[in-house]
Design an enzyme around this catalytic site. Structure first.
Site, PDB file in Angstrom:
ATOM      1  N   SER A 230       8.738  60.783 -11.147  1.00 33.07           N
ATOM      2  CA  SER A 230       7.827  61.821 -11.238  1.00 33.07           C
ATOM      3  C   SER A 230       8.582  63.186 -11.453  1.00 33.07           C
ATOM      4  O   SER A 230       8.040  63.984 -11.934  1.00 33.07           O
ATOM      5  CB  SER A 230       7.182  61.715  -9.516  1.00 33.07           C
ATOM      6  OG  SER A 230       6.555  60.793  -9.415  1.00 33.07           O
TER       7      SER A 230
ATOM      8  N   ARG B 217      12.737  49.611 -11.825  1.00 28.77           N
ATOM      9  CA  ARG B 217      12.784  50.062 -12.929  1.00 28.77           C
ATOM     10  C   ARG B 217      14.205  49.833 -13.933  1.00 28.77           C
ATOM     11  O   ARG B 217      14.150  49.345 -14.950  1.00 28.77           O
ATOM     12  CB  ARG B 217      12.723  51.522 -13.015  1.00 28.77           C
ATOM     13  CG  ARG B 217      11.269  52.158 -12.913  1.00 28.77           C
ATOM     14  CD  ARG B 217      11.389  53.755 -12.466  1.00 28.77           C
ATOM     15  NE  ARG B 217      11.854  53.882 -11.321  1.00 28.77           N
ATOM     16  CZ  ARG B 217      12.595  54.978 -11.031  1.00 28.77           C
ATOM     17  NH1 ARG B 217      12.243  56.032 -11.574  1.00 28.77           N
ATOM     18  NH2 ARG B 217      13.200  55.048  -9.818  1.00 28.77           N
TER      19      ARG B 217
ATOM     20  N   LYS C  84      11.954  64.887   1.270  1.00 31.54           N
ATOM     21  CA  LYS C  84      11.644  64.787  -0.190  1.00 31.54           C
ATOM     22  C   LYS C  84      10.429  66.013  -0.121  1.00 31.54           C
ATOM     23  O   LYS C  84       9.236  65.868   0.370  1.00 31.54           O
ATOM     24  CB  LYS C  84      10.984  63.737  -0.590  1.00 31.54           C
ATOM     25  CG  LYS C  84      10.958  63.430  -2.208  1.00 31.54           C
ATOM     26  CD  LYS C  84      10.519  62.118  -2.635  1.00 31.54           C
ATOM     27  CE  LYS C  84      11.139  61.749  -3.846  1.00 31.54           C
ATOM     28  NZ  LYS C  84      10.737  60.437  -4.247  1.00 31.54           N
TER      29      LYS C  84
ATOM     30  N   HIS D  99       3.722  54.056 -12.606  1.00 36.29           N
ATOM     31  CA  HIS D  99       3.156  53.772 -11.118  1.00 36.29           C
ATOM     32  C   HIS D  99       1.709  52.795 -11.860  1.00 36.29           C
ATOM     33  O   HIS D  99       1.673  51.621 -10.743  1.00 36.29           O
ATOM     34  CB  HIS D  99       2.867  54.718 -10.514  1.00 36.29           C
ATOM     35  CG  HIS D  99       3.737  55.689  -9.934  1.00 36.29           C
ATOM     36  ND1 HIS D  99       3.748  56.884 -10.106  1.00 36.29           N
ATOM     37  CD2 HIS D  99       4.937  55.272  -9.259  1.00 36.29           C
ATOM     38  CE1 HIS D  99       5.069  57.400  -9.622  1.00 36.29           C
ATOM     39  NE2 HIS D  99       5.688  56.457  -9.056  1.00 36.29           N
TER      40      HIS D  99
HETATM   41  N1  COA Z   1       7.128  54.353 -12.663  1.00 36.64           N
HETATM   42  C1  COA Z   1       7.425  55.674 -12.869  1.00 36.64           C
HETATM   43  N2  COA Z   1       8.338  56.170 -11.695  1.00 36.64           N
HETATM   44  C2  COA Z   1       8.619  55.265 -10.774  1.00 36.64           C
HETATM   45  C3  COA Z   1       8.146  54.153 -10.605  1.00 36.64           C
HETATM   46  C4  COA Z   1       7.523  53.679 -11.833  1.00 36.64           C
HETATM   47  N3  COA Z   1       7.090  52.352 -11.694  1.00 36.64           N
HETATM   48  N4  COA Z   1       8.609  53.455  -9.536  1.00 36.64           N
HETATM   49  C5  COA Z   1       9.246  54.385  -8.914  1.00 36.64           C
HETATM   50  N5  COA Z   1       9.136  55.867  -9.696  1.00 36.64           N
HETATM   51  C6  COA Z   1       9.734  57.012  -9.524  1.00 36.64           C
HETATM   52  C7  COA Z   1       8.938  58.023  -8.360  1.00 36.64           C
HETATM   53  O1  COA Z   1       8.059  58.474  -9.084  1.00 36.64           O
HETATM   54  C8  COA Z   1      10.281  58.670  -7.616  1.00 36.64           C
HETATM   55  O2  COA Z   1      10.310  59.826  -8.533  1.00 36.64           O
HETATM   56  P1  COA Z   1      10.963  60.938  -7.824  1.00 36.64           P
HETATM   57  O3  COA Z   1      11.953  60.539  -7.094  1.00 36.64           O
HETATM   58  O4  COA Z   1      11.114  61.969  -8.892  1.00 36.64           O
HETATM   59  O5  COA Z   1       9.860  61.545  -6.856  1.00 36.64           O
HETATM   60  C9  COA Z   1      11.146  57.596  -7.843  1.00 36.64           C
HETATM   61  O6  COA Z   1      10.847  56.922  -8.781  1.00 36.64           O
HETATM   62  C10 COA Z   1      11.408  57.140  -6.220  1.00 36.64           C
HETATM   63  O7  COA Z   1      10.253  56.371  -6.194  1.00 36.64           O
HETATM   64  P2  COA Z   1       9.980  55.307  -4.766  1.00 36.64           P
HETATM   65  O8  COA Z   1      11.225  54.672  -4.721  1.00 36.64           O
HETATM   66  O9  COA Z   1       8.549  54.833  -5.068  1.00 36.64           O
HETATM   67  O10 COA Z   1      10.093  56.236  -3.479  1.00 36.64           O
HETATM   68  P3  COA Z   1       9.145  57.252  -3.262  1.00 36.64           P
HETATM   69  O11 COA Z   1      10.087  58.497  -2.485  1.00 36.64           O
HETATM   70  O12 COA Z   1       7.964  57.618  -3.977  1.00 36.64           O
HETATM   71  O13 COA Z   1       8.746  56.472  -2.051  1.00 36.64           O
HETATM   72  C11 COA Z   1       8.693  55.399   0.436  1.00 36.64           C
HETATM   73  C12 COA Z   1       9.476  55.969  -0.869  1.00 36.64           C
HETATM   74  C13 COA Z   1       7.389  56.514   0.408  1.00 36.64           C
HETATM   75  C14 COA Z   1       7.997  54.187   0.053  1.00 36.64           C
HETATM   76  C15 COA Z   1       9.337  55.342   1.511  1.00 36.64           C
HETATM   77  O14 COA Z   1       9.941  56.587   1.929  1.00 36.64           O
HETATM   78  C16 COA Z   1       8.633  54.891   2.828  1.00 36.64           C
HETATM   79  O15 COA Z   1       8.414  53.818   2.969  1.00 36.64           O
HETATM   80  N6  COA Z   1       8.187  55.947   3.766  1.00 36.64           N
HETATM   81  C17 COA Z   1       7.506  55.721   4.687  1.00 36.64           C
HETATM   82  C18 COA Z   1       8.163  55.716   6.231  1.00 36.64           C
HETATM   83  C19 COA Z   1       9.088  54.482   6.101  1.00 36.64           C
HETATM   84  O16 COA Z   1       8.794  53.556   6.400  1.00 36.64           O
HETATM   85  N7  COA Z   1      10.357  54.803   6.138  1.00 36.64           N
HETATM   86  C20 COA Z   1      11.605  53.669   6.365  1.00 36.64           C
HETATM   87  C21 COA Z   1      11.636  52.864   4.865  1.00 36.64           C
HETATM   88  S1  COA Z   1      12.962  51.625   5.263  1.00 36.64           S
END
Ligand code: COA
Length: 162
Positions: free
Chosen positions: A128, A90, A41, A17
């Site tokens: 994560s 990724r 989640k 991140h």
């Molecule tokens: N390096 C390491 N890990 C990474 C990464 C990076 N560059 N990019 C993503 N990841 C990992 C994250 O740690 C996460 O791991 P986990 O599933 O083991 O926790 C996984 O990849 C998915 O990450 P991400 O795609 O960022 O999803 P998220 O669950 O962290 O975030 C939100 C999703 C919060 C952005 C999304 O749910 C959101 O926008 N929520 C707000 C409400 C909303 O608008 N909802 C409608 C969306 S259309």
């Protein structure tokens, strides 16, 4: 002023991140790293802990701020007049989920622009969950997260409070 937002659960923030944060902060005048809600989640860390870990991780990055939001990203972008949403890509396996989210965000806010950045290849297999999994078995996670995150994670797994 060109402002972007980088939303995620950050449970916890990893070096992958941080790699994306550094890249985005070089492109935009201001970057807001946003701890947002992903329904369904369950998180290990509270929102306050995730914000705190992020704040420490971006110390010294002058154009980076950390925020928390419980609503839709599409609304946050509208309210704050944000130019772009940053997401990390990724691997090909991220594409389908990202595509679905991008189109839904576009539907909710037609003005939204989503920019995908690729982290350094050494972070492509990081998440994560995998960091938490390795730490829970006592594995070495020091190359995957900043030292303060490693400390908090170990404390959490031992059931110790801050
Ligand atoms: N390096 C390491 N890990 C990474 C990464 C990076 N560059 N990019 C993503 N990841 C990992 C994250 O740690 C996460 O791991 P986990 O599933 O083991 O926790 C996984 O990849 C998915 O990450 P991400 O795609 O960022 O999803 P998220 O669950 O962290 O975030 C939100 C999703 C919060 C952005 C999304 O749910 C959101 O926008 N929520 C707000 C409400 C909303 O608008 N909802 C409608 C969306 S259309």
């Amino acid at each position: 002023m060109k402002v972007a937002v980088y939303p995620g659960t950050f449970d916890p923030v990893t070096n992958g991140h941080i790699d994306i944060i550094k890249r985005a902060s070089r492109i935009f005048d201001k970057l807001i790293v946003l701890v947002a809600l992903h329904r369904g989640k369950d998180t290990m860390f509270t929102k306050e802990e995730r914000v705190e870990m992020l704040k420490k991780s971006v110390e010294g990055m002058r154009n980076v701020e950390v925020d928390f939001y419980e609503g839709l990203i599409a609304e946050y972008v509208k309210d704050k007049r944000i130019l772009a949403v940053i997401r990390g890509m990724r691997a090909v396996s991220d594409f389908e989920y990202e595509f679905q989210m991008a189109l839904m965000n576009r539907h909710l806010n037609p003005e939204i622009e989503i920019i995908y950045l690729f982290p350094d290849e050494k972070y492509t297999y990081l998440s994560s969950s995998i960091v938490k999994e390795v730490a829970s078995f006592g594995g070495d996670i020091s190359t995957f997260v900043p030292p303060h995150v490693e400390k908090m994670l170990i404390k959490k797994l031992r059931g110790e409070s801050e």
